[in-house]
Write an enzyme that holds these catalytic residues in place. Structure first.
Site, PDB file in Angstrom:
ATOM      1  N   GLY A 155      10.230   0.660   5.808  1.00  0.00           N
ATOM      2  CA  GLY A 155      10.767   1.256   7.024  1.00  0.00           C
ATOM      3  C   GLY A 155       9.680   1.658   7.996  1.00  0.00           C
ATOM      4  O   GLY A 155       9.920   1.804   9.186  1.00  0.00           O
ATOM      5  N   GLN A 156       8.470   1.828   7.477  1.00  0.00           N
ATOM      6  CA  GLN A 156       7.380   2.306   8.337  1.00  0.00           C
ATOM      7  C   GLN A 156       6.963   1.274   9.372  1.00  0.00           C
ATOM      8  O   GLN A 156       6.338   1.613  10.366  1.00  0.00           O
ATOM      9  CB  GLN A 156       6.198   2.746   7.458  1.00  0.00           C
ATOM     10  CG  GLN A 156       5.265   1.636   6.950  1.00  0.00           C
ATOM     11  CD  GLN A 156       5.781   0.889   5.750  1.00  0.00           C
ATOM     12  OE1 GLN A 156       6.937   0.484   5.690  1.00  0.00           O
ATOM     13  NE2 GLN A 156       4.924   0.664   4.767  1.00  0.00           N
TER      14      GLN A 156
ATOM     15  N   ALA B  63      -0.134   5.983  -0.327  1.00  0.00           N
ATOM     16  CA  ALA B  63      -1.381   6.578   0.151  1.00  0.00           C
ATOM     17  C   ALA B  63      -1.633   6.362   1.641  1.00  0.00           C
ATOM     18  O   ALA B  63      -2.730   6.589   2.114  1.00  0.00           O
ATOM     19  CB  ALA B  63      -2.583   6.041  -0.666  1.00  0.00           C
TER      20      ALA B  63
ATOM     21  N   GLU C  96       2.166   9.471   5.594  1.00  0.00           N
ATOM     22  CA  GLU C  96       2.460  10.695   4.842  1.00  0.00           C
ATOM     23  C   GLU C  96       2.165  11.961   5.627  1.00  0.00           C
ATOM     24  O   GLU C  96       2.822  12.984   5.458  1.00  0.00           O
ATOM     25  CB  GLU C  96       1.593  10.732   3.572  1.00  0.00           C
ATOM     26  CG  GLU C  96       1.889   9.635   2.598  1.00  0.00           C
ATOM     27  CD  GLU C  96       0.774   9.558   1.577  1.00  0.00           C
ATOM     28  OE1 GLU C  96       0.947  10.114   0.499  1.00  0.00           O
ATOM     29  OE2 GLU C  96      -0.269   8.962   1.874  1.00  0.00           O
TER      30      GLU C  96
END
Lengths: 155, 287, 780
Positions: free
Chosen positions: C487-488, C527, C739
């Site tokens: 989705g990023q 990460a 993140e």
């Protein structure tokens, strides 16, 4: 096993179902319609939303037999002649991320815009608040629905 | 999650047929209207009926009937139907507001008010409104009809006075001129089950009816509070005294949704704010 | 880099149309044919017990059941960083929900019915649900064989304890640092467990054909790592890596929960027993909550010393993590925090102890933020309190101590170039930090909160990415990589990088999610490192393809390679204005030379990236001597809210978040990360909380009672700010961002609530109930 006939995305489909089968399961496993997703299986998340006689319902909470002789529309049906204005706005604004909630949200937005051609932000939030999305933070989706209405008024 | 239990599905078109099926199956039959609770119970294997009777084929039950003195809501009437009814918005504003607070549109398009009171969970949103309206639940079995006061309807958490062979036909609500609110405590603005709820009705001159949900085993009218308030003009002093009485009339529990302490605190906050809102509405109505 | 045509543009995602038209096929949507079988799992009802007996006799009688399998069928360990798990429980169960047996049947209903008939007899053992209990000397030992577990060299498990790993970092002279302080603040902060809640539950399908070809379709962030772990674990059955194929369809959200291996190994293992039949395992929403992985709970003890002027003199940060019944992934979260728990601050005197403790709750693992959200809640709350005590503006104290380029990190390496101060200034300006806004409602008070952002990718020192890039006859491109678009927008970003180098429009580039047979290696999509790491690999693959293009053009058309360049899908020449050769004319079929022969052939670029400067080797007592992290991404955020003093309800008027992404390859997607990540962070502080009863059973494994936000629960406005101080080794200067966006949410809410009501809440979540009751007590 009982034979039911439904109008699915404008086409008559006849299918054999058991009483305990849900509409969601029959759409996905017997009718090849995979846009409605099973996100929670208890009506909390809205990922399985479809239009039943024009109203959005949780297909995970509808028994398939209930839909005999009824009209069902899914995102496959909404998209079959190209994307709608609200879908195009969502596309242009990168409104979705993983896309898993998108079909349900498009169903809710479609229902809203059928009944209200110029909804305000509160009305859009109310219409979409039954569809959980974990990725987007919702703001881009709300923005896209607003944007699609704006374009409408320009026509 | 597949439904593991096997059952039959029937959708009668005649009330008599539905009642006969109920009478022959008793507890083994379950009524299906919106299914938003029932289908979850089936999936979780909490209920194992042999027969599901879909009452959406009984067209008489899908109506909201309006007369000068009563509004009758049929067993097939959904929360969306209620919200879309101009009559209910005008004449039963507390029920209208409670209906808007139920879940989300995709649920309200299916879930019925009658189904809500039949599930009889302590948090049911429609109860405070129906209680302050002194509503009646209309039921029928093969041989007779009953009109049950809503005050006698709830007998315990998820329990009602409905007999296994009876079908709820609808809810009959007396119409009187009033203003009021339904205040609900949820964990956020999105859909949530009530952790506490209070319905407040203001009518005549300084007359009040108040009922709660989710702060006791069953939703209930708050008679002591009403007795104290009736006849009184609302002042800060009256409200302060009234808030003390609330504690005597509720029995909140602590669970994962909320602590008893917060439920209790919020009942007082919601009472005060709701009462002031109702009175403001009443005054607004006069001018 | 001033004339970038594709990089830096807010392009529409290349997979957008398929997602919006309902066409995307997630794992569960793919057709597996009429021979598809289903598995249902028998799960432990005990938190800690010996398995006395498993009686499958009744279940076996159910018509349609194909097989029932238990631990004795697969006595194999697995785990990402430490092999402390079995595929099914062997002789003991360590948490409620742990898989004990599987029933495979022709249909889902039969499998589930039969699974209910499997009877397990237990002999209960004392169970531990609190990490501080687990830390006690006389605690029940959950993993008696801990001393024998295989693990990565940078873990330090302590045999005969519940300590799965203890990361110690020491630098400077902490005692002297505190002696030099004018003011010392010491306090504890606690963070409960959280659930990722992707909308798509875990799903896996395994098929072992009769030639022993094992294929697994999985909703996964880590197809290659999964293949590696399946191969390692199933090696005793004769499988090697080449026999195993993981196909990773698009996934409906990951957030770290689909990293590593959890339930997918069941599909792989069961398939080897029921050959020739695909076996589907779908986690229910309930199972998604209690038997995938969770975010670890944390108790943090923080002590910071400061001078009167606000200069920090020393930090002693002790972190005790509840990792649950397995530490195979969670211990690396603990490790990452043990190296970085100074936050984005200049500390010369440092002591960090990050301790990973087994408990009898479900296993924990990666969750967006990888431990940083958890410790930053305490640290950024603590720093605000120090500022208030010293009467210094919370923004000023942060600026005064903010880490700068070339400052020494806790483990002795220099800090990378960064725009932290720029982020702080921009956020303070946008939120109008010095202004107190007004509220019309007499029941509400207003407050503002600030927090910094800080995180490095936590990776093994040799984690790498690789890419292939190939042309088709019309000059369009397929990029083959093995990162996951969850989705990023990774696929789009990879396409933009290739587009920029090869001057081919995005509309002519396709990038899809991987199949380990076809696509080159990628460690995992975790990460926040794939834009940086795989982006480098794709950039190199594109450059490699470009070199091949220039090479064939140069040798057939006698043009100097140095003079050639690409523009508008054509090869052009600086010295020959009229020359232009469309890519489509030769990228497959080559160039016809004067003698009518053809030269060249299909253009296929390849590229790889491994950060060759990292090392995990360091002194176990101090963590000095290695180079564990590649770089830190930093930023700042602030919030302006109104809080109802009676109900505790918060209304967020505005949230501002600035992140130094090095270079935003696609600013629209970066903004998407900021908006989505920030709301996920706000959800952890305002609403969410995993609850367990006193027997270790989760009480709220559903969205009815684990409340993730709806469209009504969003801030009125989220202002994303992109800062770009290039990362020297990033593609076009880019570094990761996924993140980081959720990290500041919790402390800035805590700080804003304190600002508004004068109450300091030190345990998450900060629900309306907690606010109202805390305020009520304060007023009494």
């Amino acid at each position: 096993m009982k034979k039911i006939s439904i109008n699915l995305n404008g086409e008559t489909r006849v299918v054999h179902v058991e009483p305990e089968e849900t509409l969601l399961s029959v759409l996905r496993n017997k009718l090849g319609i995979t846009s409605p997703k099973c996100g929670c299986d208890r009506g909390d998340c809205g990922a399985c939303a479809v239009l039943l006689n024009g109203r959005s319902v949780r297909s995970c909470l509808v028994l398939a037999m209930e839909t005999d002789s009824q009209k069902i529309v899914t995102v496959e049906g909404i998209s079959q002649n190209g994307l709608t204005q609200v879908q195009n706005a969502m596309l242009d604004m990168n409104a979705f991320q993983c896309g898993y909630c998108a079909p349900g949200i498009i169903i809710s937005a479609t229902e809203l815009l059928e009944n209200n051609s110029n909804p305000n932000l509160e009305e859009i939030k109310e219409a979409l608040s039954g569809n959980l999305c974990r990725c987007s933070g919702y703001l881009p989706i709300l923005e896209a629905v607003k944007e699609s209405v704006k374009e409408d008024s320009h026509e | 999650m597949a439904i593991l239990n096997d059952f039959e599905y029937k959708k009668p078109k005649e009330l008599d047929v539905a009642l006969s099926l109920l009478s022959s199956h008793h507890e083994k039959a379950k009524i299906l209207a919106g299914g938003t609770d029932l289908v979850v119970y089936l999936k979780e294997d909490i209920l194992q009926p042999k027969l599901i009777i879909d009452i959406k084929g009984l067209s008489d039950l899908n109506k909201i009937e309006i007369s000068d003195d009563y509004i009758t809501i049929g067993a097939g009437v959904t929360f969306t139907d209620i919200i879309e009814s101009k009559n209910i918005k005008e004449k039963l504003p507390i029920l209208y507001q409670a209906s808007e607070s139920v879940a989300s549109i995709g649920i309200r398009n299916r879930a019925t008010v009658v189904g809500n009171i039949c599930s009889a969970v302590p948090s049911l949103d429609s109860a405070p409104a129906l209680l302050v309206y002194d509503s009646y639940v209309l039921t029928q079995n093969k041989s007779s009809k009953r009109s049950i006061s809503i005050h006698d309807w709830f007998t315990g958490p998820k329990k009602t006075t409905l007999k296994p062979d009876e079908l709820v036909l609808g809810i009959k609500i007396p119409v009187i001129k009033h203003t009021g609110v339904y205040e609900k405590l949820g964990r956020y603005k999105g859909e949530d089950l009530a952790q506490a709820g209070i319905g407040i009705m203001v009518y005549d001159t300084n007359k009040y009816r108040i009922a709660h949900c989710a702060v006791g085993p069953i939703p209930k009218r708050m008679k002591k509070l009403e007795d104290f308030l009736n006849g009184k003009e609302i002042s800060n002093e009256v409200v302060t005294k009234a808030k003390k009485i609330i504690t005597e009339e509720i029995f909140p529990i602590s669970d994962i949704r909320s602590s008893a302490e917060y439920r209790s605190h919020m009942m007082k906050v919601m009472f005060e704010r709701g009462l002031k809102k109702s009175i403001a509405r009443a005054k607004g109505g006069k001018s | 880099m001033n004339d970038l045509k594709y990089v830096g543009k807010p392009s529409v995602r290349i997979d957008g149309k398929e997602k919006i038209s309902g066409a995307t096929k997630y794992t569960e949507d793919i057709e597996y044919g009429p021979n598809l079988h289903y598995a249902a799992i028998v799960e432990s009802t005990e938190a800690h017990a010996k398995i006395v007996n498993i009686d499958t006799s009744e279940a076996e009688k159910v018509s349609g059941v194909v097989g029932i399998y238990t631990g004795k069928d697969f006595p194999f360990k697995f785990g990402l960083y430490m092999k402390d798990r079995f595929i099914f429980a062997m002789d003991t169960v360590n948490y409620v929900g742990q898989q004990i047996a599987a029933v495979v049947a022709r249909d889902e209903k039969t499998a589930q019915k039969a699974a209910k008939l499997v009877k397990v007899k237990y002999e209960p053992l004392p169970a531990i649900f609190d990490q501080m209990e687990a830390f006690k000397d006389d605690a029940t030992i959950i993993h008696p064989n801990l001393g024998n577990y295989e693990h990565v060299p940078w873990f330090f498990p302590q045999a005969n304890t519940n300590i799965a790993h203890w990361r110690k970092t020491r630098r400077g002279d902490v005692k002297k640092g505190f002696d030099d302080a004018d003011f010392i603040l010491e306090d504890n902060y606690s963070v409960p467990r959280y659930s990722h809640c992707p909308l798509e539950n875990h799903a896996a399908v395994g098929l072992c054909d009769l030639s022993d070809r094992l294929t697994i379709w999985a909703s996964s962030q880590s197809p290659h790592t999964q293949r590696n772990l399946f191969a390692e674990s199933l090696a005793p059955l004769g499988f090697s890596h080449k026999d195993i194929r993981v196909i990773a369809p698009p996934i409906g959200g990951g957030f770290g929960g689909k990293a590593g291996v959890s339930m997918e190994i069941l599909a792989a293992a069961l398939a080897t027993k029921v050959k020739g039949k695909p076996i589907k395992i779908l986690w229910s929403r309930e199972q998604e909550f209690y038997n995938t992985s969770q975010r670890q709970g944390l108790l943090a003890k923080i002590k910071i010393g400061a001078k009167k002027d606000g200069t920090f003199t020393a930090i002693d940060h002790r972190l005790y993590w509840d990792t649950g019944a397995s530490a195979e992934y969670g211990a690396n979260v603990v490790n990452a925090v043990g190296l970085s728990a100074i936050g984005p601050y200049r500390f010369k005197n440092i002591s960090i102890d990050s301790v990973c403790l087994y408990t009898n709750l479900p296993p924990c693992g990666a969750y967006r933020g990888f431990g940083y959200s958890e410790f930053m809640f305490g640290l950024e709350s603590h720093i605000n309190r120090i500022a208030n005590e010293l009467n210094i503006d919370p923004v000023e104290i942060r600026k005064k101590n903010a880490i700068r380029e070339n400052d020494t990190l806790a483990y002795g390496v220099a800090m990378n170039p960064n725009g932290l101060l720029e982020c702080i200034d921009k956020v303070a300006e946008k939120i109008k930090w010095k202004e107190k806004h007004k509220t019309k409602d007499i029941n509400t008070k207003v407050g503002k909160g600030f927090s910094l952002i800080w995180k490095a990718p936590a990776m093994p020192p040799n984690a790498s990415s690789a890419a292939f890039l190939k042309f088709s006859e019309d000059g369009s491109i397929n990029i083959l990589v093995s990162g996951m678009d969850m989705g990023q927008g990774y696929l789009t970003v990879m396409a933009q990088i290739a587009a920029e180098i090869l001057k081919v429009p995005l509309s002519k580039i396709r990038t899809e999610n991987p199949d380990t047979d076809r696509n080159p290696y990628e460690w995992q999509t975790v990460a926040s490192h794939v834009t940086w790491s795989c982006g480098n690999a794709v950039r190199k693959a594109a450059i490699n393809a470009r070199n091949q293009i220039f090479d064939v053009v140069s040798r057939t058309l006698y043009l100097s390679k140095d003079m050639l360049y690409l523009e508008d899908e054509k090869v052009k020449c600086k010295t020959k204005k009229n020359f232009e050769l469309p890519l489509k004319d030769f990228v497959i079929n080559g160039i016809q030379a004067e003698d009518s022969t053809f030269k060249g052939g299909p253009i296929m670029g390849h590229g790889l990236f491994m950060p060759e400067y990292t090392s995990a080797n360091s002194d176990p007592e101090t963590s000095q001597g290695g180079h564990p992290n590649v770089h830190y991404t930093v930023g700042a955020a602030a919030i302006s809210l109104e809080v109802d003093k009676d109900t505790g309800e918060i209304h967020i008027e505005k949230a501002v978040e600035a992140i130094d992404v090095g270079k935003a390859i696609n600013p629209s997607l970066v903004n998407g990360q900021i908006t989505g990540g920030l709301l996920q962070g706000l959800a952890t502080v305002l609403y969410e909380d995993m609850r367990f009863d006193d027997k270790g059973k989760m009480l709220n494994p559903n969205f009815t009672d684990y409340k993730i936000p709806t469209a009504k629960d969003v801030p009125d406005e989220i202002v994303p700010i992109i800062v770009e101080v290039p990362q020297p080794d990033g593609p076009f200067g880019a570094r990761g961002v996924g993140e980081h966006t959720m990290i500041p949410a919790a402390p800035m809410i805590a700080n804003a609530v304190d600002d508004a009501l004068g109450i300091r809440i030190k345990s998450m979540p900060i629900t309306k109930e907690k606010i109202a009751l805390t305020y009520l007590k304060k007023e009494k």
